[in-house]
Design a protein around this motif. Structure first.
Motif, PDB file in Angstrom:
ATOM      1  N   LYS A  46       0.838  -1.206   0.000  1.00 40.75           N
ATOM      2  CA  LYS A  46       0.000   0.000   0.000  1.00 40.75           C
ATOM      3  C   LYS A  46       0.867   1.246   0.000  1.00 40.75           C
ATOM      4  O   LYS A  46       2.090   1.164   0.031  1.00 40.75           O
ATOM      5  CB  LYS A  46      -0.928  -0.001   1.215  1.00 40.75           C
ATOM      6  N   ASP A  47       0.203   2.412  -0.054  1.00 44.59           N
ATOM      7  CA  ASP A  47       0.878   3.710  -0.078  1.00 44.59           C
ATOM      8  C   ASP A  47       1.838   3.804  -1.271  1.00 44.59           C
ATOM      9  O   ASP A  47       2.928   4.350  -1.178  1.00 44.59           O
ATOM     10  CB  ASP A  47       1.631   3.937   1.234  1.00 44.59           C
ATOM     11  N   LEU A  48       1.407   3.277  -2.407  1.00 45.63           N
ATOM     12  CA  LEU A  48       2.263   3.193  -3.588  1.00 45.63           C
ATOM     13  C   LEU A  48       2.228   4.481  -4.411  1.00 45.63           C
ATOM     14  O   LEU A  48       1.222   5.196  -4.435  1.00 45.63           O
ATOM     15  CB  LEU A  48       1.821   2.026  -4.473  1.00 45.63           C
ATOM     16  N   VAL A  49       3.327   4.750  -5.092  1.00 42.63           N
ATOM     17  CA  VAL A  49       3.378   5.761  -6.141  1.00 42.63           C
ATOM     18  C   VAL A  49       3.462   4.997  -7.453  1.00 42.63           C
ATOM     19  O   VAL A  49       4.382   4.194  -7.658  1.00 42.63           O
ATOM     20  CB  VAL A  49       4.597   6.690  -5.992  1.00 42.63           C
ATOM     21  N   VAL A  50       2.500   5.215  -8.335  1.00 43.40           N
ATOM     22  CA  VAL A  50       2.426   4.471  -9.588  1.00 43.40           C
ATOM     23  C   VAL A  50       2.748   5.392 -10.757  1.00 43.40           C
ATOM     24  O   VAL A  50       2.215   6.501 -10.853  1.00 43.40           O
ATOM     25  CB  VAL A  50       1.026   3.848  -9.779  1.00 43.40           C
ATOM     26  N   VAL A  51       3.612   4.920 -11.641  1.00 43.25           N
ATOM     27  CA  VAL A  51       3.988   5.659 -12.849  1.00 43.25           C
ATOM     28  C   VAL A  51       3.499   4.872 -14.055  1.00 43.25           C
ATOM     29  O   VAL A  51       3.838   3.700 -14.226  1.00 43.25           O
ATOM     30  CB  VAL A  51       5.511   5.863 -12.933  1.00 43.25           C
ATOM     31  N   ASN A  52       2.683   5.509 -14.867  1.00 42.67           N
ATOM     32  CA  ASN A  52       2.126   4.866 -16.058  1.00 42.67           C
ATOM     33  C   ASN A  52       1.788   5.954 -17.060  1.00 42.67           C
ATOM     34  O   ASN A  52       1.728   7.134 -16.710  1.00 42.67           O
ATOM     35  CB  ASN A  52       0.878   4.054 -15.698  1.00 42.67           C
ATOM     36  N   ALA A  63      -6.766   0.632 -13.142  1.00 40.62           N
ATOM     37  CA  ALA A  63      -7.930   1.203 -12.450  1.00 40.62           C
ATOM     38  C   ALA A  63      -8.321   0.354 -11.253  1.00 40.62           C
ATOM     39  O   ALA A  63      -8.722   0.881 -10.204  1.00 40.62           O
ATOM     40  CB  ALA A  63      -9.105   1.335 -13.417  1.00 40.62           C
ATOM     41  N   ALA A  64      -8.208  -0.962 -11.373  1.00 37.19           N
ATOM     42  CA  ALA A  64      -8.516  -1.848 -10.247  1.00 37.19           C
ATOM     43  C   ALA A  64      -7.535  -1.634  -9.106  1.00 37.19           C
ATOM     44  O   ALA A  64      -7.917  -1.668  -7.922  1.00 37.19           O
ATOM     45  CB  ALA A  64      -8.487  -3.303 -10.706  1.00 37.19           C
ATOM     46  N   LEU A  65      -6.272  -1.383  -9.439  1.00 33.94           N
ATOM     47  CA  LEU A  65      -5.275  -1.094  -8.411  1.00 33.94           C
ATOM     48  C   LEU A  65      -5.616   0.208  -7.687  1.00 33.94           C
ATOM     49  O   LEU A  65      -5.535   0.295  -6.461  1.00 33.94           O
ATOM     50  CB  LEU A  65      -3.884  -1.013  -9.037  1.00 33.94           C
ATOM     51  N   LEU A  66      -6.010   1.230  -8.440  1.00 35.35           N
ATOM     52  CA  LEU A  66      -6.415   2.491  -7.820  1.00 35.35           C
ATOM     53  C   LEU A  66      -7.639   2.287  -6.924  1.00 35.35           C
ATOM     54  O   LEU A  66      -7.703   2.806  -5.805  1.00 35.35           O
ATOM     55  CB  LEU A  66      -6.735   3.533  -8.894  1.00 35.35           C
ATOM     56  N   LYS A  67      -8.587   1.517  -7.419  1.00 40.78           N
ATOM     57  CA  LYS A  67      -9.826   1.289  -6.665  1.00 40.78           C
ATOM     58  C   LYS A  67      -9.565   0.548  -5.367  1.00 40.78           C
ATOM     59  O   LYS A  67     -10.318   0.691  -4.391  1.00 40.78           O
ATOM     60  CB  LYS A  67     -10.825   0.513  -7.523  1.00 40.78           C
ATOM     61  N   SER A  68      -8.491  -0.233  -5.313  1.00 42.41           N
ATOM     62  CA  SER A  68      -8.169  -0.985  -4.097  1.00 42.41           C
ATOM     63  C   SER A  68      -7.757  -0.071  -2.949  1.00 42.41           C
ATOM     64  O   SER A  68      -7.679  -0.503  -1.795  1.00 42.41           O
ATOM     65  CB  SER A  68      -7.045  -1.991  -4.383  1.00 42.41           C
ATOM     66  N   GLY A  69      -7.470   1.209  -3.264  1.00 43.69           N
ATOM     67  CA  GLY A  69      -7.129   2.175  -2.230  1.00 43.69           C
ATOM     68  C   GLY A  69      -5.697   2.120  -1.757  1.00 43.69           C
ATOM     69  O   GLY A  69      -5.346   2.724  -0.740  1.00 43.69           O
ATOM     70  N   ARG A  70      -4.838   1.448  -2.504  1.00 40.50           N
ATOM     71  CA  ARG A  70      -3.458   1.288  -2.050  1.00 40.50           C
ATOM     72  C   ARG A  70      -2.463   2.155  -2.820  1.00 40.50           C
ATOM     73  O   ARG A  70      -1.255   1.988  -2.678  1.00 40.50           O
ATOM     74  CB  ARG A  70      -3.062  -0.183  -2.111  1.00 40.50           C
ATOM     75  N   VAL A  71      -2.988   3.082  -3.628  1.00 40.34           N
ATOM     76  CA  VAL A  71      -2.116   3.990  -4.380  1.00 40.34           C
ATOM     77  C   VAL A  71      -2.259   5.392  -3.809  1.00 40.34           C
ATOM     78  O   VAL A  71      -3.363   5.924  -3.699  1.00 40.34           O
ATOM     79  CB  VAL A  71      -2.459   3.992  -5.874  1.00 40.34           C
ATOM     80  N   ARG A  72      -1.146   5.987  -3.448  1.00 36.39           N
ATOM     81  CA  ARG A  72      -1.142   7.340  -2.886  1.00 36.39           C
ATOM     82  C   ARG A  72      -1.040   8.407  -3.970  1.00 36.39           C
ATOM     83  O   ARG A  72      -1.638   9.474  -3.871  1.00 36.39           O
ATOM     84  CB  ARG A  72       0.027   7.492  -1.911  1.00 36.39           C
ATOM     85  N   LYS A  73      -0.266   8.101  -5.031  1.00 36.89           N
ATOM     86  CA  LYS A  73       0.025   9.115  -6.041  1.00 36.89           C
ATOM     87  C   LYS A  73       0.185   8.445  -7.405  1.00 36.89           C
ATOM     88  O   LYS A  73       0.721   7.344  -7.505  1.00 36.89           O
ATOM     89  CB  LYS A  73       1.308   9.861  -5.675  1.00 36.89           C
ATOM     90  N   VAL A  74      -0.266   9.149  -8.430  1.00 35.21           N
ATOM     91  CA  VAL A  74      -0.091   8.699  -9.812  1.00 35.21           C
ATOM     92  C   VAL A  74       0.736   9.735 -10.564  1.00 35.21           C
ATOM     93  O   VAL A  74       0.467  10.941 -10.480  1.00 35.21           O
ATOM     94  CB  VAL A  74      -1.445   8.513 -10.522  1.00 35.21           C
ATOM     95  N   ILE A  75       1.750   9.275 -11.277  1.00 35.43           N
ATOM     96  CA  ILE A  75       2.533  10.123 -12.176  1.00 35.43           C
ATOM     97  C   ILE A  75       2.235   9.642 -13.587  1.00 35.43           C
ATOM     98  O   ILE A  75       2.534   8.490 -13.934  1.00 35.43           O
ATOM     99  CB  ILE A  75       4.045  10.011 -11.888  1.00 35.43           C
ATOM    100  N   CYS A  76       1.612  10.484 -14.399  1.00 33.23           N
ATOM    101  CA  CYS A  76       1.198  10.033 -15.721  1.00 33.23           C
ATOM    102  C   CYS A  76       1.016  11.206 -16.672  1.00 33.23           C
ATOM    103  O   CYS A  76       1.114  12.373 -16.280  1.00 33.23           O
ATOM    104  CB  CYS A  76      -0.084   9.216 -15.639  1.00 33.23           C
ATOM    105  N   SER A  77       0.717  10.888 -17.926  1.00 27.86           N
ATOM    106  CA  SER A  77       0.512  11.905 -18.953  1.00 27.86           C
ATOM    107  C   SER A  77      -0.960  12.131 -19.294  1.00 27.86           C
ATOM    108  O   SER A  77      -1.358  13.233 -19.625  1.00 27.86           O
ATOM    109  CB  SER A  77       1.260  11.510 -20.239  1.00 27.86           C
ATOM    110  N   PHE A  78      -1.756  11.055 -19.258  1.00 26.78           N
ATOM    111  CA  PHE A  78      -3.159  11.149 -19.676  1.00 26.78           C
ATOM    112  C   PHE A  78      -4.058  10.554 -18.589  1.00 26.78           C
ATOM    113  O   PHE A  78      -4.511   9.414 -18.711  1.00 26.78           O
ATOM    114  CB  PHE A  78      -3.367  10.416 -21.005  1.00 26.78           C
ATOM    115  N   PRO A  79      -4.348  11.307 -17.521  1.00 22.50           N
ATOM    116  CA  PRO A  79      -5.149  10.741 -16.432  1.00 22.50           C
ATOM    117  C   PRO A  79      -6.628  10.594 -16.761  1.00 22.50           C
ATOM    118  O   PRO A  79      -7.296   9.726 -16.210  1.00 22.50           O
ATOM    119  CB  PRO A  79      -4.936  11.738 -15.292  1.00 22.50           C
TER     120      PRO A  79
END
Length: 233
Positions: A46-52, A63-79
């Motif tokens: 949990k408390d992950l930073v995801v880059v995609n 999206a399922a990973l985000l929905k699980s509530g274990r991602v703190r931050k997303v770094i991306c180009s097209f959210p």
């Protein structure tokens, strides 16, 4: 004997820690390591930073990973896309941080991490909100923004085939961010559909050499009625 093939996704992801920065390959839905993402959800970090490249589609994969509530931050180009409602809800409710990065900058920041580059100047984003708070410099009459590498603790990527040394080849557009993410991470886990014997992969076709890959998991592929592919049940 070097053998990077592991028996299961659970084994490959067992040591992913809370707070990790996870680089996830894929461009839209092309080359998304869906099975590895499902494995990360099951693993429980949990408390992950995801880059995609984006922030997920519908309620599967990223999206399922985000929905699980274990991602703190997303770094991306097209959210935001037509089916990015999971990201939209989390971001608007303040449950998810976003760092928006132009796509070319995202690729170069990952490549810089793998190449050992400390920082670089890029013209993209100058004069916009994306450059707010960043150092700028005029070089030969043109304005640039200082950008820093994106390092990953773990990279999850999808390839077409690999060997026990970790050498990888990709299928067409599924290649996208996989090679630079493999270089930028401390630990790279790759899912492949085929395991080849040493020497079977044409060296000229190997895009990601095994030095950047730490674990390989074979994911069976079965044809669908529509002629595409899905993971085996």
């Amino acid at each position: 004997m070097i053998n990077k093939i592991v028996a299961s996704i659970a084994e490959a992801l067992a040591d992913v820690r809370d707070g990790s920065t996870v680089l996830i390959g894929g461009f839209g839905t092309a080359g998304i390591p869906a099975e590895l993402i499902d494995g990360l959800i099951a693993q429980g970090a949990k408390d992950l930073v995801v880059v995609n490249n984006n922030a997920g589609n519908a309620e599967y994969g990223l999206a399922a990973l985000l929905k699980s509530g274990r991602v703190r931050k997303v770094i991306c180009s097209f959210p935001r896309q037509v089916d990015s409602w999971v990201f939209d809800e989390l971001y608007r409710s303040g449950k998810l941080e976003l760092e928006l990065v132009p796509q070319g900058n995202l690729a170069e920041r990952l490549r810089a991490a793998g190449a050992g580059i400390g920082a670089f100047f890029c013209p993209t984003g100058y004069g916009t909100e994306l450059a707010k708070g960043k150092e700028t410099r005029e070089i030969q009459g043109k304005q640039y923004v200082l950008e820093y590498p994106i390092h990953g603790d773990v990279a999850l990527i999808k390839a077409e085939a690999g060997d026990r040394w970790g050498n990888l080849v990709y299928r067409k557009a599924a290649r996208n961010f996989g090679p630079v993410m493999a270089m930028a991470a401390k630990t790279t886990v790759a899912s492949v559909h085929e395991i080849r014997e040493l020497g079977e992969l044409d060296p000229e076709a190997v895009v990601t050499p095994g030095i950047f890959v730490h674990r390989i998991v074979r994911i069976p592929r079965v044809a669908t009625q529509a002629g595409g592919f899905r993971k085996a049940a």
